[in-house]
Design a protein around this motif. Structure first.
Motif, mmCIF file in Angstrom:
data_model
loop_
_atom_site.group_PDB
_atom_site.id
_atom_site.type_symbol
_atom_site.label_atom_id
_atom_site.label_comp_id
_atom_site.label_asym_id
_atom_site.label_seq_id
_atom_site.Cartn_x
_atom_site.Cartn_y
_atom_site.Cartn_z
ATOM 1 N N GLY A 93 2.457 -0.272 5.331
ATOM 2 C CA GLY A 93 3.508 0.567 5.874
ATOM 3 C C GLY A 93 2.944 1.668 6.759
ATOM 4 N N ARG A 94 3.868 2.337 7.436
ATOM 5 C CA ARG A 94 3.544 3.535 8.214
ATOM 6 C C ARG A 94 4.662 4.548 7.988
ATOM 7 N NH1 ARG A 94 -1.284 4.936 11.182
ATOM 8 N NH2 ARG A 94 -2.635 3.300 10.300
ATOM 9 N N VAL B 99 0.148 -0.284 -4.641
ATOM 10 C CA VAL B 99 -1.255 0.061 -4.908
ATOM 11 C C VAL B 99 -1.727 1.210 -4.023
ATOM 12 C CG1 VAL B 99 -3.615 -0.857 -4.877
ATOM 13 C CG2 VAL B 99 -1.724 -2.350 -5.518
ATOM 14 N N SER B 100 -2.557 2.081 -4.626
ATOM 15 C CA SER B 100 -3.175 3.178 -3.871
ATOM 16 C C SER B 100 -4.695 3.083 -4.011
ATOM 17 C CB SER B 100 -2.714 4.533 -4.432
ATOM 18 O OG SER B 100 -3.521 5.580 -3.898
ATOM 19 N N ILE B 101 -5.408 3.413 -2.937
ATOM 20 C CA ILE B 101 -6.877 3.361 -3.016
ATOM 21 C C ILE B 101 -7.469 4.721 -3.361
ATOM 22 C CG2 ILE B 101 -7.160 1.364 -1.501
ATOM 23 C CD1 ILE B 101 -8.128 3.410 0.676
ATOM 24 N N MET C 9 0.850 -1.197 0.000
ATOM 25 C CA MET C 9 0.000 0.000 0.000
ATOM 26 C C MET C 9 0.889 1.252 0.000
ATOM 27 S SD MET C 9 -2.993 -1.412 0.252
ATOM 28 C CE MET C 9 -2.234 -2.509 -0.908
ATOM 29 N N THR C 10 0.597 2.196 -0.858
ATOM 30 C CA THR C 10 1.374 3.440 -0.900
ATOM 31 C C THR C 10 0.589 4.497 -1.661
ATOM 32 O OG1 THR C 10 3.349 4.527 -1.807
ATOM 33 C CG2 THR C 10 2.609 2.520 -2.919
ATOM 34 N N PRO C 11 0.670 5.781 -1.222
ATOM 35 C CA PRO C 11 -0.041 6.845 -1.947
ATOM 36 C C PRO C 11 0.474 7.013 -3.367
ATOM 37 C CG PRO C 11 1.289 7.765 -0.164
ATOM 38 C CD PRO C 11 1.373 6.296 -0.044
ATOM 39 N N GLU D 151 6.814 7.425 6.639
ATOM 40 C CA GLU D 151 6.848 7.986 5.283
ATOM 41 C C GLU D 151 6.878 6.873 4.234
ATOM 42 O OE1 GLU D 151 6.104 11.242 6.767
ATOM 43 O OE2 GLU D 151 6.463 11.271 4.611
ATOM 44 N N TYR E 263 -5.575 10.746 -2.083
ATOM 45 C CA TYR E 263 -5.590 11.466 -0.798
ATOM 46 C C TYR E 263 -4.575 10.727 0.071
ATOM 47 C CZ TYR E 263 -8.824 7.583 -0.630
ATOM 48 O OH TYR E 263 -9.382 6.343 -0.792
ATOM 49 N N LEU F 299 -3.276 8.968 3.513
ATOM 50 C CA LEU F 299 -3.608 8.364 4.806
ATOM 51 C C LEU F 299 -2.341 8.317 5.673
ATOM 52 C CD1 LEU F 299 -5.639 5.389 3.268
ATOM 53 C CD2 LEU F 299 -6.595 7.455 4.311
ATOM 54 N N ASN F 300 -2.468 7.858 6.903
ATOM 55 C CA ASN F 300 -1.294 7.774 7.790
ATOM 56 C C ASN F 300 -0.569 6.443 7.659
ATOM 57 O OD1 ASN F 300 -1.533 10.319 8.905
ATOM 58 N ND2 ASN F 300 -3.025 9.611 10.433
HETATM 59 N N1 LIG Z 1 -2.973 2.768 -0.327
HETATM 60 C C1 LIG Z 1 -2.836 3.856 0.060
HETATM 61 C C2 LIG Z 1 -2.747 5.212 0.500
HETATM 62 C C3 LIG Z 1 -1.934 5.803 1.469
HETATM 63 C C4 LIG Z 1 -0.842 5.239 2.288
HETATM 64 C C5 LIG Z 1 -0.523 3.882 2.190
HETATM 65 C C6 LIG Z 1 0.550 3.384 2.905
HETATM 66 C C7 LIG Z 1 1.303 4.233 3.714
HETATM 67 C C8 LIG Z 1 2.462 4.039 4.520
HETATM 68 C C9 LIG Z 1 2.762 5.259 5.101
HETATM 69 N N2 LIG Z 1 1.858 6.166 4.672
HETATM 70 C C10 LIG Z 1 1.866 7.574 5.087
HETATM 71 C C11 LIG Z 1 2.489 8.428 4.026
HETATM 72 C C12 LIG Z 1 2.137 9.715 3.951
HETATM 73 C C13 LIG Z 1 2.708 10.530 2.982
HETATM 74 C C14 LIG Z 1 3.652 10.015 2.134
HETATM 75 N N3 LIG Z 1 3.973 8.732 2.201
HETATM 76 C C15 LIG Z 1 3.390 7.932 3.154
HETATM 77 C C16 LIG Z 1 0.965 5.590 3.832
HETATM 78 C C17 LIG Z 1 -0.112 6.098 3.129
HETATM 79 N N4 LIG Z 1 -2.258 7.111 1.530
HETATM 80 N N5 LIG Z 1 -3.249 7.347 0.643
HETATM 81 C C18 LIG Z 1 -3.576 6.223 -0.017
HETATM 82 N N6 LIG Z 1 -4.530 6.110 -1.005
#
Ligand SMILES: N#Cc1c(-c2ccc3ccn(Cc4cccnc4)c3c2)n[nH]c1N
Length: 244
Positions: free
Chosen positions: A111-112, A133-135, A85-87, A114, A138, A140-141
């Motif tokens: 992940g959490r 993959v990103s959902i 999972m990642t933005p 950054e 926007y 998330l944390n």
């Molecule tokens: N899928 C998905 C996501 C996430 C997302 C997914 C995993 C992580 C691990 C850490 N962060 C915080 C973070 C903040 C800023 C920069 N990079 C990371 C995540 C955000 N954010 N938005 C989505 N659609």
């Protein structure tokens, strides 16, 4: 299907034990295991993060715990698909949900901070299929909320999870539904606070009902998601419509 989720907040995934996904787990349609990444640390503080190379705010997740977790969860020669999972990931959509529903094994890395050291995905890709993959657009944390969304989206497509598979065919974004948004739905009472159910739906005329529903689906898609419209339904004229 076997689903493994790795997170530093495993309790965040507890809702998966509820409702339809929970029933699929109870009946053995889905074998779910949620793991605490810290189980693959070896220091007294169970450290999973460190400062970013190149500077910048925040912390980055260390590669070692992730590497050891994936070594344990995905032995050499295993056919598995890793979702990170990642933005910055590829947009998750119904097509990917359908692909995942057919996979024998899916591992989801939440992940959490950054994010996860980029070498984790790079190394994993040498021995399994990896999708970042990103959902949605926007931030998330962390990845846990995204994992809940993705697991629900693909689990419901697994045969036997949804009681009536016919209900999947007409849903928004389903391939059978020409990628149109779903038409508006109504139930009893026929009149509610001065609002009537559209007369056609009370007519019992299935041909008219089907046509009306398709018209509403096209109208809704044109208004809210014109990019999803099939070419045959696109019109370029500017139409003034209520914002609803
Ligand atoms: N899928 C998905 C996501 C996430 C997302 C997914 C995993 C992580 C691990 C850490 N962060 C915080 C973070 C903040 C800023 C920069 N990079 C990371 C995540 C955000 N954010 N938005 C989505 N659609």
């Amino acid at each position: 299907m076997r689903v493994d989720v790795v997170s530093i907040f495993p309790d965040y995934l507890a809702p998966l034990r509820l409702s339809l996904v929970g029933k699929a787990i109870e009946t053995g349609l889905i074998d779910l295991a949620v793991h605490d990444l810290r189980d693959w640390t070896h220091d007294r503080h169970r450290t999973v993060d460190d400062t970013p190379y190149g500077g910048g705010a925040g912390m980055v997740m260390r590669p070692e715990p992730w590497g050891e977790a994936l070594d344990d969860l995905v032995p050499a020669g295993t056919d598995a698909r890793l979702l990170i999972m990642t933005p910055s990931g590829r947009p998750f959509d119904q097509r990917l949900a359908a692909e995942l529903a057919a996979e024998p094994r899916v591992i989801i890395a939440c992940g959490r901070y950054e994010g996860i050291d980029a070498r984790v995905a790079e190394h994993a890709a040498t021995r399994m299929r990896v999708d970042e993959v990103s959902i949605g657009d926007y931030v998330l944390n962390g990845g846990e909320a995204a994992a809940l969304v993705i697991i629900e989206a693909f689990a419901r497509l697994i045969p036997g999870v949804i009681g009536n598979p016919e209900s999947l065919a007409e849903e928004s974004h389903s391939a059978d539904h020409d990628q149109l948004l779903e038409y508006p739905v109504y139930t009893k009472p026929a009149a509610w606070r001065g609002l009537e159910v559209p007369e056609v739906l009370l007519s019992g005329h299935h041909g008219r009902i089907t046509a009306w529903r398709h018209e509403r689906a096209v109208e809704l898609t044109r208004r809210r998601r014109p990019e999803l419209l099939p070419d045959a339904e696109r019109t370029d004229e500017l139409e003034v419509r209520p914002a609803v």
